[in-house]
Structures are given as C-alpha cells and as structure tokens.
Scaffold this motif. Structure first.
Motif, PDB file in Angstrom:
ATOM      1  N   TRP A  56       0.838  -1.200   0.000  1.00  0.00           N
ATOM      2  CA  TRP A  56       0.000   0.000   0.000  1.00  0.00           C
ATOM      3  C   TRP A  56       0.869   1.244   0.000  1.00  0.00           C
ATOM      4  O   TRP A  56       1.974   1.231   0.543  1.00  0.00           O
ATOM      5  N   THR A  57       0.328   2.318  -0.618  1.00  0.00           N
ATOM      6  CA  THR A  57       1.063   3.584  -0.587  1.00  0.00           C
ATOM      7  C   THR A  57       0.679   4.336   0.681  1.00  0.00           C
ATOM      8  O   THR A  57      -0.229   3.920   1.404  1.00  0.00           O
ATOM      9  N   LYS A  58       1.333   5.464   0.911  1.00  0.00           N
ATOM     10  CA  LYS A  58       1.041   6.234   2.122  1.00  0.00           C
ATOM     11  C   LYS A  58      -0.319   6.900   2.046  1.00  0.00           C
ATOM     12  O   LYS A  58      -0.845   7.351   3.047  1.00  0.00           O
ATOM     13  N   THR A  59      -0.870   7.004   0.835  1.00  0.00           N
ATOM     14  CA  THR A  59      -2.214   7.562   0.700  1.00  0.00           C
ATOM     15  C   THR A  59      -3.273   6.464   0.785  1.00  0.00           C
ATOM     16  O   THR A  59      -4.453   6.732   0.575  1.00  0.00           O
ATOM     17  N   GLY A  60      -2.864   5.242   1.055  1.00  0.00           N
ATOM     18  CA  GLY A  60      -3.822   4.165   1.267  1.00  0.00           C
ATOM     19  C   GLY A  60      -4.242   3.433   0.009  1.00  0.00           C
ATOM     20  O   GLY A  60      -5.210   2.681   0.035  1.00  0.00           O
ATOM     21  N   GLU A  61      -3.538   3.647  -1.112  1.00  0.00           N
ATOM     22  CA  GLU A  61      -3.895   2.923  -2.337  1.00  0.00           C
ATOM     23  C   GLU A  61      -3.149   1.598  -2.398  1.00  0.00           C
ATOM     24  O   GLU A  61      -1.977   1.512  -2.011  1.00  0.00           O
ATOM     25  N   LYS A  62      -3.843   0.618  -2.956  1.00  0.00           N
ATOM     26  CA  LYS A  62      -3.248  -0.715  -3.013  1.00  0.00           C
ATOM     27  C   LYS A  62      -2.447  -0.867  -4.303  1.00  0.00           C
ATOM     28  O   LYS A  62      -2.894  -0.451  -5.370  1.00  0.00           O
ATOM     29  N   ILE A  63      -1.248  -1.464  -4.208  1.00  0.00           N
ATOM     30  CA  ILE A  63      -0.472  -1.784  -5.407  1.00  0.00           C
ATOM     31  C   ILE A  63      -0.114  -3.258  -5.356  1.00  0.00           C
ATOM     32  O   ILE A  63       0.192  -3.782  -4.295  1.00  0.00           O
ATOM     33  N   THR A  64      -0.128  -3.886  -6.513  1.00  0.00           N
ATOM     34  CA  THR A  64       0.398  -5.242  -6.569  1.00  0.00           C
ATOM     35  C   THR A  64       1.880  -5.155  -6.899  1.00  0.00           C
ATOM     36  O   THR A  64       2.265  -4.391  -7.778  1.00  0.00           O
ATOM     37  N   THR A  65       2.705  -5.910  -6.201  1.00  0.00           N
ATOM     38  CA  THR A  65       4.130  -5.925  -6.518  1.00  0.00           C
ATOM     39  C   THR A  65       4.570  -7.342  -6.846  1.00  0.00           C
ATOM     40  O   THR A  65       3.999  -8.309  -6.344  1.00  0.00           O
ATOM     41  N   THR A  66       5.578  -7.436  -7.704  1.00  0.00           N
ATOM     42  CA  THR A  66       6.164  -8.731  -8.033  1.00  0.00           C
ATOM     43  C   THR A  66       7.511  -8.837  -7.327  1.00  0.00           C
ATOM     44  O   THR A  66       8.330  -7.936  -7.432  1.00  0.00           O
ATOM     45  N   LEU A  67       7.720  -9.939  -6.616  1.00  0.00           N
ATOM     46  CA  LEU A  67       8.967 -10.118  -5.898  1.00  0.00           C
ATOM     47  C   LEU A  67       9.967 -10.879  -6.762  1.00  0.00           C
ATOM     48  O   LEU A  67       9.631 -11.900  -7.356  1.00  0.00           O
ATOM     49  N   VAL A  68      11.189 -10.349  -6.846  1.00  0.00           N
ATOM     50  CA  VAL A  68      12.243 -11.009  -7.611  1.00  0.00           C
ATOM     51  C   VAL A  68      13.469 -11.137  -6.729  1.00  0.00           C
ATOM     52  O   VAL A  68      13.924 -10.154  -6.150  1.00  0.00           O
TER      53      VAL A  68
END
Lengths: 365, 322
Positions: A115-127
């Motif tokens: 999540w960002t500091k503004t509360g938005e969700k992001i999907t991340t890929t782990l490598v």
C-alpha cells in the motif's frame, strides 16, 4: 602428506577449475563467424557456446561415502580458490549521459500486495537475486569479433553475469573452465549485458539487490508462461461460434481465413492455432518500490513481469528516456560495493511513497 | 600418483583426474542409450525452476552467503495449541497451491504481517462472528467510517487475506470486503465471538433480512476468560427460489429444509462427487503438509506472544501516566 591432501591434489590437477591450469584462452562467446541460417535476426552469424551438460553424471553410482567425500573436496576447492578480487580493484568509472550499466539475473517469486502512504493498493512482483557474479568483461574491440555481433553495438563491451553456483560435476570440463577467471563455482545460468566501457566490472565481483536503488525504474526480460499448442480462442482471443442454434463441429474454430478474387488465399501472418508462450518478452519502465537486502529481494511494480513463478528474469536499468537514470542522480557505478554504504546496510528499504508496515495507520486530515 | 594408494576397492572404477572411485557397471540398451539418458529425454521441458531446486540453491554451500536455518524449532508448544492457532489465523499458512508457493516470499509477507499486528490489534474472529471495522475514508464527514456486520466469508493467504461483513441498512443488504492488513483500517473489533455451522454464510443473501441485521450500536458481548468459542446452532430458513446459487447442491448444515421438488435433490445427487473424499492426491495438492505447517505456526506462536506482551506493557504504561 595425508591421504586427503593427495586426493585433493589429484582432483584439482586436471579439473580445469583453477586459472593456472588453463593451457589456451577460453571462450565464452566463440569468435568464429558461422553462416546465417536464414534468420534475419542473426544476419551476422549466430553466437554459440561450449557444451554445457555432462551426460555421464547420472551414470556414476557412487557409494555414499565417496559421494560425501567428493562434495567436501569440491567445497574446499572453491573456498580456497585464489579470488581475482585479491588483486588491485579496477578503477570505477563515472556515470555519463549515455552510460549503460550491467544488469542482474533474478528469480521471480510471486505477487504480494503493498500500500502507498495515501492508502492505495499496489500489486508488486517479488524477484530474488540469488548468488550473482560477474564472470567476464570483454571490451568493445574484442566484443566486435564475436559471432552474432551487430554494428549498432560498436560502442558497447559485454559483461557476462552468472547466477546459481552449482556442482561442477554436472557440466563439461570446457564449461567449468569458463569460470576460472572469475574464481567462482560454475553457474547454472549465464547472460550477457551490453555495457559502455566506463561501466566495466571486474570478474568475480558479486552483484546484489543493492545494484539498484529504491525508486529506480528497470526493464525486465523473461520467458513467458509456456502454454504449449493452443487453439485460436486462447491464443488470439477469437470468438469461436455459438454453442447451439444448429452449429456443428465448429464451436471453437477460427472463422473465415481470407477473401476472394485478388485477396484470395491465406495471407502471411494469419492468426492460427499453434504454440503459445515460452517467448522472450520485455516489460519496460517498472518501478522498484522496496528492497530487502538480507534476502536480496526487489519489489517491482505491478503484476507484469513475464513468466511463471521461479523463472529467470533479466533486470537492467530502463532505456526509456524519461525514466532512466541521469548523471545527476544515478545508481552506484559500476555496481554496489560494500564500502559504499556507511556502516551496516539497512535490511529493509522502502520507497518514500510506500507505506512501511511499522508506521501507524493511514489517516486523512 | 600410484593407484594402490588411493583406490577404495577393486571394483570397476571411474576416474576424475587421477582419483579412483568405486562404481557399479553401466549397461546401455540396444540403441546405446543409458538409463539415465533415456530418463532425461523423457522429462518435460520447463522454462522455470522447480521449488525444491531453488530451495537447494538457497542452502547450497557453494553459494556466497548460504542461508542459515533459523532456530524456530526451540519454541515449546503443544500440537493442540498450534492447531488452535492455525484455525485462529489461517492467513499465516502457506498457500495451498503448490505451484505458487515460495518460502522466502511467504517469510517476507509474514514479517510485514507481524509488523502490522504490532500497530493495531487484530482480534480473533470466525465466520459468523459479529464485527465492527473503522476505516479511514476521505469522503466521509469525520474522515472515518464505522461499519458493523456479521462476517459471512473469510479467505486469502498472507497480506491479501480478507473478509466480508454483511448488514442490512434501510432495508437494503450491504456487504463490504475488508483487507485484513490494509493500513487504512484503524480499528477491528469482534463484538460477539461465535462460530456457525458452515464455513461460509453466503446463503444469508437469500435468507430473510432479520438473519443478517445487526444494529450499529450493538454492545460487545464479552466471553469469559479461557472459555472455548461458542458454536451457534442456528438454522436459517431461506426465502423461496430464485436464489443466487443452487444451495441444495452445497451440502449446507446451517439451513432448514429447503422445500424443493424431488427433481432438485435427484440432480444434486447426480452431480455430487462423494469419491473426492478418498482422492489422496487431490487432498495432498490442496492441503499443506503437517510438518511444514507446524514450523510456520511455531514461528507465529513465538511472534504473537511477543506482540501480546508488548501490548500489555503499553497498556500498563498508559494507566500509570493517567
């Protein structure tokens, strides 16, 4: 002399692992022009490699004692190996406008939400960047002699990077001896990056996740998921035909394949059933949100890193003009060394805009 | 080097350099292929690594910094306690799908979850419990919004764990899906801790509204310390068809007689797959190995215990300040 010492010597005498045993110059990409096989991609000849896999390994049914002993010897051989890094380090270049740095090989681990500091969700890929080393650097003049070289690469030398150290018995002697210069165990995976001469890295240098910084943008290249032979609906997203209303035997077929008169026949490039996936694809301009330095893991933006879980991924600085690093603000040159960070390197590095889970909850004013 | 100093046995030997090693004889087939070679050719082509191969690489001594096992095994916890914990916090378990499982990814995810749990209290809850969630909301008048409802669904592993709350507001059914580790959640409360007869209560959508109506000023029902979580044996009387789903095929326990014609039950029986209970491979693929689960739950036990003691300290400090 103990029995162990005798055996140790015997093992290393002809193994081709140590640098001084090498009789002739080794080749990583062969400097011989081969004829093109009709493909326009390899107009200047196809690069080829020494044979990798040792076919006879599985045929040796060793006793358990012998197996353990050999493993011990292999381990000792590489720990006592004279590393090339003991010599004087190469001079570090300066980052200029058109500098291109080396990249790393990662392994895709999967998707995780952040999540960002503004509360938005992001999907991340782990490598994860597992056990990467620089195997060799070839300056531009030398690189021009390799097969498969393109005139557009005139200004670039090449850096070969390897990942995943493994048992030398898996490979041919000629393959194992490729790693003598770098002083590392033979690697499971090798790739070549084109770099400008000021970004040359000394062979044997380890590459970690700290090669990049949080907030940088990278390009990611990998092989897509292999779906095998697929029909036209899955491969090209065609509609097929209705399930009922008199339709027989053509529910998932392609419709018309061409017109009549002068347009007659099937044109080249017609979308048809065939092999789907398992192709090299690049996603450009992905942001690095977070870095874990303990496990060498990058958190990349979005679910768009190609391939299934545990594929090899080539990661390098993006070539997009507005996102790539500039001389004023650039990642470590030519790569990150331990002396770069003052004191101990923090285990977790978050982007400024990313919510760190140690912080209090997000609230709006 | 003379061979008599180094040979182990007199059996047929293979040489690596001048080192003699005992081997069994190799028998090639008619085409000159050995068994190992044939096996290699039959193996499917993959453009990814297997999970176990990656694990091997991470711990291999040939690596620059091989991973060292953490000492989770020292934690003393009975298997009952761990099983209990597993039911309480199912999101800590590894993903059931083998192909999407990775140890490091899950470890990093769990680290974040512990961090979040230190910041806010995530209470124990089950499907059927009555809960209240306070969320930061830009467009709400006080920049905050509180929702009370009955938990009808819970799913997901790791940071993507979530649950659905249902309530009826002004005669309209409302459902909200909350992510358990979303940083905009300010407070999570369980007002009434209980279980129901089913794993999910999606059928409340097709039940009369009184079953899912909870007043917003619902007062918390405290549970005596150390008491087991009560099971609510309530059976719901569903509305008449049409429904969202064919509930007669779902094998529900918390539902009264559905009152359908005979043909519905016949069809349900036709489509039932009672043999899947005995499909060991299917169970193996969709569940997690007990040993693996125990190592994870031991870590969870140790960490959550620390978090609880931390919270206790904070509470006593606050009281002292007052």
């Amino acid at each position: 002399m103990t029995l162990r010492a005798v055996l140790f010597q015997a093992f290393n005498r002809n193994s081709g692992i140590l640098k001084h045993q090498l009789e002739s110059a080794r080749v990583l990409y062969v400097h011989q022009q081969s004829r093109s096989k009709g493909s326009t991609q390899y107009k200047f000849g196809r690069p080829w490699h020494v044979k990798k896999v040792n076919q006879s390994i599985n045929d040796e049914n060793l006793t358990t004692e012998n197996e353990e002993f050999i493993k011990e010897v292999i381990h000792e051989t590489y720990t006592q190996h004279p590393s090339p890094l003991r010599e004087e380090p190469w001079q570090r270049g300066e980052y200029l406008k058109f500098t291109r740095r080396c990249g790393v090989i990662g392994i895709k681990l999967g998707l995780v939400p952040q999540w960002t500091k503004t509360g938005e969700k992001i999907t991340t890929t782990l490598v994860q960047i597992l056990d990467n080393h620089v195997i060799r650097y070839t300056p531009p003049e030398e690189a021009a002699k390799t097969a498969g070289w393109h005139p557009l690469w005139r200004k670039f030398g090449s850096v070969v990077v390897g990942a995943l150290s493994s048992d030398p018995r898996q490979f041919k002697k000629s393959y194992n001896s490729l790693f003598a210069e770098a002083g590392v165990p033979p690697k499971q995976k090798l790739t070549r990056f084109l770099v400008t001469p000021n970004a040359a890295i000394q062979p044997g240098t380890p590459l970690t996740a700290m090669h990049f910084r949080v907030g940088d943008y990278v390009d990611v290249q990998a092989k897509t998921i292999d779906y095998g032979f697929q029909g036209v609906i899955k491969r090209w997203g065609m509609k097929g035909m209705p399930a009922s209303h008199g339709v027989t035997k053509s529910h998932r077929k392609m419709g018309s394949s061409g017109g009549g008169r002068e347009k007659a026949g099937i044109w080249k490039g017609k979308k048809m059933p065939g092999h789907m996936g398992d192709r090299n694809r690049i996603t450009k301009g992905i942001r690095i949100w977070r870095i874990n330095t303990k496990y060498n893991v990058l958190y990349l933006h979005g679910p768009s890193v190609p391939g299934s879980i545990h594929t090899y991924v080539r990661i390098y600085d993006t070539i997009l003009p507005h996102k790539r690093p500039n001389p004023d603000d650039h990642p470590p040159m030519p790569t990150w060394f331990e002396e770069d960070s003052e004191g101990q390197c923090p285990e977790e590095q978050w982007d400024e805009e990313l919510f760190a889970f140690t912080e209090p909850s997000v609230e709006y004013q | 080097m003379s061979s008599d100093t180094v040979t182990f046995t007199t059996a047929p030997a293979c040489s690596i350099g001048a080192l003699y090693i005992h081997t069994k004889p190799i028998t090639p087939d008619v085409y000159g292929n050995t068994k190992a070679r044939r096996a290699r050719e039959l193996r499917p082509r993959r453009n990814y690594l297997l999970n176990e191969d990656v694990e091997k690489q991470r711990r291999s001594l040939l690596q620059r910094n091989p991973e060292v096992e953490s000492s989770v095994a020292d934690v003393e916890a009975s298997s009952d306690l761990l099983q209990n914990l597993r039911e309480k916090m199912p999101e800590f378990m590894p993903r059931p799908d083998i192909l999407s499982r990775d140890r490091i990814l899950e470890k990093l995810e769990r680290q974040d979850m512990y961090r979040r749990r230190e910041v806010i209290n995530i209470p124990e809850f089950f499907v059927g419990s009555i809960m209240a969630v306070t969320v930061a909301d830009k467009s709400a008048p006080g920049k905050q919004r509180r929702f009370v409802g009955i938990c009808i669904y819970r799913e997901g592993q790791g940071l993507s764990a979530n649950f659905i709350l249902r309530n009826v507001i002004d005669g309209q059914g409302v459902e909200i899906r909350f992510e358990l580790y979303n940083p905009t959640l300010l407070k999570i409360e369980t007002l009434k801790l209980e279980k129901r007869l089913d794993d999910q209560l999606m059928y409340l959508r097709d039940a009369p509204q009184e079953y899912s109506t909870v007043p917003f000023d619902f007062e918390p029902v405290p549970l005596p310390k150390g008491a087991a979580v009560p099971l609510n044996p309530l059976k719901v009387k569903l509305n008449r068809r049409p429904w969202h789903e064919r509930w007669e095929r779902m094998n529900l326990k918390g539902v009264e007689d559905l009152g359908l014609p005979e043909r519905f039950y016949k069809r349900a029986q036709e489509l039932a797959k009672p043999w899947e209970r005995f499909d060991l491979m299917k169970q193996y693929r969709s569940t997690i190995d007990d040993d693996e689960a125990q190592t994870v739950m031991k870590e969870v036990y140790a960490k959550t215990k620390n978090i609880q003691s931390l919270r206790r300290q904070q509470r006593t400090q606050k009281q002292k300040e007052k």
